[in-house]
Write a protein that holds these residues in place. Sequence first.
Motif, short mmCIF file in Angstrom:
data_model
loop_
_atom_site.label_atom_id
_atom_site.label_comp_id
_atom_site.label_asym_id
_atom_site.label_seq_id
_atom_site.Cartn_x
_atom_site.Cartn_y
_atom_site.Cartn_z
N ASP A 101 0.85 -1.18 0.00
CA ASP A 101 0.00 0.00 0.00
C ASP A 101 0.90 1.24 0.00
N SER A 208 -5.89 -4.50 -6.89
CA SER A 208 -5.34 -3.17 -6.61
C SER A 208 -6.41 -2.12 -6.80
N LEU A 209 -6.39 -1.11 -5.92
CA LEU A 209 -7.26 0.05 -6.04
C LEU A 209 -6.40 1.30 -5.92
N LEU A 211 -6.69 5.52 -5.62
CA LEU A 211 -7.47 6.75 -5.45
C LEU A 211 -6.62 7.90 -5.98
N LEU A 230 -14.70 1.22 -1.03
CA LEU A 230 -13.63 0.51 -0.31
C LEU A 230 -14.20 -0.59 0.59
N ARG A 237 -6.16 -6.75 -0.69
CA ARG A 237 -5.95 -5.96 -1.91
C ARG A 237 -4.93 -4.88 -1.60
N GLN A 238 -4.33 -4.35 -2.66
CA GLN A 238 -3.38 -3.25 -2.56
C GLN A 238 -4.13 -1.95 -2.77
N VAL A 239 -3.90 -0.96 -1.89
CA VAL A 239 -4.55 0.34 -2.01
C VAL A 239 -3.48 1.42 -2.16
N LEU A 241 -2.98 5.60 -2.75
CA LEU A 241 -3.66 6.89 -2.62
C LEU A 241 -2.71 8.00 -3.04
N SER A 254 -6.67 7.14 4.94
CA SER A 254 -5.50 6.26 4.76
C SER A 254 -5.27 5.40 6.00
N TYR A 257 -8.02 2.45 5.82
CA TYR A 257 -8.09 1.48 4.73
C TYR A 257 -6.73 1.01 4.23
N LEU A 258 -5.64 1.70 4.55
CA LEU A 258 -4.32 1.28 4.07
C LEU A 258 -3.56 0.59 5.19
#
Length: 617
Positions: A101, A208-209, A211, A230, A237-239, A241, A254, A257-258
């Motif tokens: 992340d 992966s997501l 933002l 989210l 999953r990889q986030v 930002l 962050s 969610y990270l």
Amino acid sequence: MTQSASHGDFACSVDLSATDLNTDATSTASDNSGGEAANTSPEVFTTVIESACDTNNDNEASGFAGFGFSEALLKTLSDKGYKEPSPIQAATFPELMLGRDLVGQAQTGTGKTAAFALPLLERLEKGASKPQALVLAPTRELAMQVADSFKAYSAGHPHLNVLAIYGGSDFRSQIHALKRGVDVVVGTPGRVMDHMRQGTLDTSGLRSLVLDEADEMLRMGFIDDVEWILDQLPEERQVVLFSATMPSEIRRLSKRYLREPAEITIKTKEKEARRIRQRCITLQNSHKLEALNRVLEAVTGEGVIIFARTKAITLNVSESLEAAGHDVAVLNGDVPQNQRERTVERLRKGTVNILVATDVAARGLDVDRIGLVINYDMPFDSEAYVHRIGRTGRAGRSGEAVLFVTPRERRFVNNLERATGQAIEPMAIPSNAEINQSRLDKLRQRLAEAATGEKQQTDEAVLLQELLQRVGQEHDLDPSKLALAALTLAVGDRPLLVQGDESWLQNAGRQNQRFERREGRFGDRGDRRRIERNARPPEDNMERFRVEVGHRDRVKPGNLVGAIANESGLQGRSIGRIQIFESHSFVDLPKGMPQDVFNSLKRLKVMNRELQISPTS
């Protein structure tokens, strides 16, 4: 560790400062609040990059070969002329290739899209039946731009499919594309939610997501939508930002969610930030159109974007400019999506030089040839101003930004200067003499280019030469008189020099001076009257605090309630009375607030200004 990196024509030094936590990792663990380092994991680190462009940099270029990219991707980058990574790319590639992340803070135009697109493309699995990567963007223009970048970078991966989904385009065609199979989806939050709710976008296979422009999503009110998305995604999953600024709400996002994200911050050297010269003209609303025509005459810019507040103003401005002989295009919310795309392409190719737009174009409009941005109306907030002027000075070029402000709006200019870290110079409305000099300079340049250019001797050129000789012989004209006649024809019927009345320029200046004196005489008195009228004490269980934001910062009670609640953990209903004045505000908070919460509120920023909270007694 110092790496050499460059982007375009600029070689840049990247300083990846780090502190060893153990012998195996060169990194500094950091929490998302930007506080002191915490030894949570040797794999979590904060990287602060100071980008310094220096054409005399002798360090050996590292290129893209050292990041584990496939030969197909390296060939694609080489074919497209990419030789070395930009600073943010050099810092993010290793972390994203490992699947970590990441929180990245950088301004527009620094190469963020490639920074996340290239590693994500490399980590996609061939033959997957469901989307593997999702990118959320605040506007459809930015979504299209990001999707186009993914498609360009995946030229060496023909099996990969990329789809942009956004409002204003046909929903059914998007459904058909999703059914056929898509690897990367780039979309706006609202349209992504629509597809997820209808079951047409299956996110169960998402790896992966991203933002992109998270602070802009916050400003546009999309953060609740982003959190909903989210919450629906797979746990593993990889986030990633990316944000130009890091307000408290983005930090909170962050944190939630990270997971132990790497943090990358791009700090731009002052000389890079000052590529855009910023100036402002103080004038009455009734003088704006005339002033706009004068600025366009006197300030040269290869391409121009004029930002207006409403759709009606864009039409009024464009009609005025067309009547003055300018070639103008309009971009606002009423323009259909396909026409928007054609308009941007015309601007990019140079078939139109002036674009009049609402803030819908402030994001995702990446046109290198923009040399001048005019803020016809004061933007609603500092971030909108930053993103507007960011349309110029791109790809290492210099640019100019001119801001129109009415006398009553002038007090907000300080906010914009704080947001950009740069003074906005006062500028006078160009006079007749300045416009005439500019016209003569442009004509001289065109004439010199035509006379010294290395154009081939076409049949038409030969005929024109014969025509000049024939007219000269028939009327016994010397070459200088003949050249003057040809130049007069080229200028056309429009007078070359402006001779109109410009007394209103002096009148406007005197009106502004009278307004300044009046504001200085009555401004403070009005604040004192409001303080006395609202000076009832707080309730028994509450304590009153002063914060250093007010009407001049365009702050609203909701801004203060939201920011304080997010930072302190208080419920919004626990926050008492709020009184907002010109340069400060009073906020009633529960008694006995812990000192650490109080200290965090001191550093909290609202509308890009620190609260600097303090008790009133």
